[in-house]
Design a protein around this motif. Structure first.
Motif: not given
Lengths: 209, 302
Positions: A162-168, A170
């Motif tokens: 899971f893309p770490a930047a996207l996870l931040r 959400l």
């Protein structure tokens, strides 16, 4: 008092979501006004995005109740040298949750009214990436995989990173759950049960081949 | 003069025996690399060093994994590493009990029998419930740390770098008083791989922490080859994701690469001896394809 609670909830959820500080501040100000009865003149401004997050968190909590109930009905999982115990326990937990959530429908957690926020977050994230990065991310996603709610994630397929930047961007999830991307769908996965808890379809943008 | 016929007979007999022996040796099969009887692993230099094996992207259960398994045990005879770190993709495909046997326990049986502990990190092909498998040494955690003498190892779950893990990492790094800090996880944040390349999202999160809290060296897998990178911002990076899987010819040699090897499966043996780290990279056939050493970045200050 009820209004005060709502306003506080908006502030909390706004902090969770990020990027809605001005509205949240507006609501905070309204909340303070509510605390002083004489100054009430107008209803507080509604932070719809914040409220959506709050509702999402509430639904997550409701799911956790089911998860926890299922946990009490299957043997405890401890560290073991016997991999059979791990897979049997995973399967037993999945089966128990499936039973407890029989009839679960897509959108139970990713509720329709706030799906647009999730879609926007994912699309904005992908739009901000270089073509090479997008391609690398999408290349890793499992292809032609049929996913359905309340089914086991196929154990023969990889769990795409899971893309770490996207996870931040959400909303946070408890350790029992995680976001994953499958094809063009964003899914919620129960980590211990390896179960697909909910699906938000057609979220990930396509890229020209 | 009378000895000549006797010598001739003896020579003929000897050549006949040799011919028979040669015929009994299995002949190389086309396309299958043969292991050398004696590899090129060098003995460790330090007597009290921290010595470990590095394996990445192992869990295929195929012939290549078994061949590397034989070789890592041979290396152990020369370089007695005390434990192994695994860089993820520990079990590819299905994860039934028989898969744990075929894709882990059997290929590394001599190591397991010798009670050499493994410490695994999770790859994108791994079910996070692997953390409950005792032989992976994860203590039921997706991310964890452990100490060996003056070295602290940080095993991260690079598949899912959420806020919890970030907070944990910051706390663990800031609280670590060991001289050396070694991080290992699946996705390389610097890579010259043609298929994957650098994991820039992850880099944006972990690199500042690595730099702030003095991580010395990072090991990753994911790319099915070996790459030693030129130090990035003073930090040493190795990618070693070819202990079973191989993506031949995938390294696009560029400004990041110090040394690359993508024509055969490989693994590493490492020792940390005082302020010096020495590494060797061995191929599936036991050939040493890279080696070297470097001094701890902050040596003299601690």
């Amino acid at each position: 008092m009820t209004i005060f609670k709502s306003a506080s909830a908006v502030i909390v959820s706004a902090a969770l979501f990020g990027g809605c500080a001005p509205e949240a501040l507006g609501s905070a100000s309204a909340a303070e006004n509510q605390a002083q009865p004489a100054a009430v003149t107008a209803p507080p401004r509604v932070n719809t995005q914040g409220l959506a997050t709050l509702e999402f968190q509430n639904r997550i909590k409701a799911y956790l109740k089911v998860h926890n109930e299922a946990e009490t009905k299957v043997p405890n999982l401890r560290e073991t040298s016997d991999p059979a115990q791990i897979s049997e326990r995973e399967a037993a937990l999945a089966k128990m949750i499936q039973t407890l959530r029989a009839g679960a429908q897509p959108g139970e957690i990713f509720a329709a009214e706030y799906q647009p926020y999730f879609i926007k977050i994912v699309k904005d994230d992908f739009a901000g990436r270089s073509a090479a990065d997008r391609k690398a991310l999408i290349w890793e996603l499992p292809k032609n995989m049929k996913v359905d709610i309340n089914t086991v994630y196929p154990t023969t397929l990889p769990l795409a990173t899971f893309p770490a930047a996207l996870l931040r961007k959400l909303p946070d999830l408890p350790p029992e759950l995680e976001y994953r991307i499958v094809g063009r769908s964003l899914i919620l996965r129960d980590v211990k049960a390896n179960l697909i808890v909910d699906i938000l379809r057609d979220v990930v943008p396509t890229i020209p081949s | 003069m009378r000895l000549r016929p006797l010598l001739l007979v003896l020579l003929l007999a000897l050549s006949s025996i040799l011919a028979t022996s040669t015929a009994q040796i299995p002949q190389p099969r086309p396309g299958v690399p043969q292991m050398s009887a004696v590899g090129e692993t060098m003995a460790p230099a330090g007597s009290d060093s921290v010595r470990f094996l590095v394996l990445g992207d192992t869990g295929t259960g195929d012939r290549a994994q078994f061949a590397v398994g034989v070789q890592v045990w041979k290396s152990h005879q020369v370089f007695p590493y005390e434990f192994a770190i695994m860089l993820g993709d520990n079990i590819y495909g299905s994860e039934r009990p028989q898969d744990f046997a075929r894709k882990f326990e059997q290929p590394y049986k001599p190591l397991i029998d010798a009670k050499i502990p493994f410490y695994a990190s999770l790859g994108n092909h791994d079910d996070p419930n692997q953390r409950y498998y005792k032989l992976f040494g994860m203590g039921g955690e997706r991310f964890y740390s452990f100490q060996k003498k003056d070295v602290r190892f940080f095993a991260l779950d690079s598949n899912y770098m959420d806020k919890d893990q970030q907070s944990w990492l910051q706390k663990e790094l800031s609280g670590s008083t060991e001289k050396w800090k070694v991080a290992f996880f699946h996705h390389p944040i610097y890579s010259s791989g043609g298929r994957h390349g650098s994991e820039v999202d992850l880099r944006a999160i972990v690199e500042p922490l690595f730099l702030k809290y003095g991580v010395n060296v990072v090991f990753s897998g994911h790319e099915h080859f070996y790459e030693r990178l030129k130090p990035q911002k003073g930090l040493h990076y190795f990618t070693s994701g070819g202990a079973a899987k191989l993506r031949s010819g995938d390294i696009i040699t560029g400004p990041l690469t110090a040394k690359g090897f993508d024509t055969e499966q490989s693994y590493m043996v490492v020792e940390i001896d005082g302020d010096v780290l020495r590494f060797q990279t061995l191929s599936r056939r036991g050939k040493r394809v890279d080696s070297g050493e470097f001094t701890r970045q902050n040596a003299g200050t601690q």
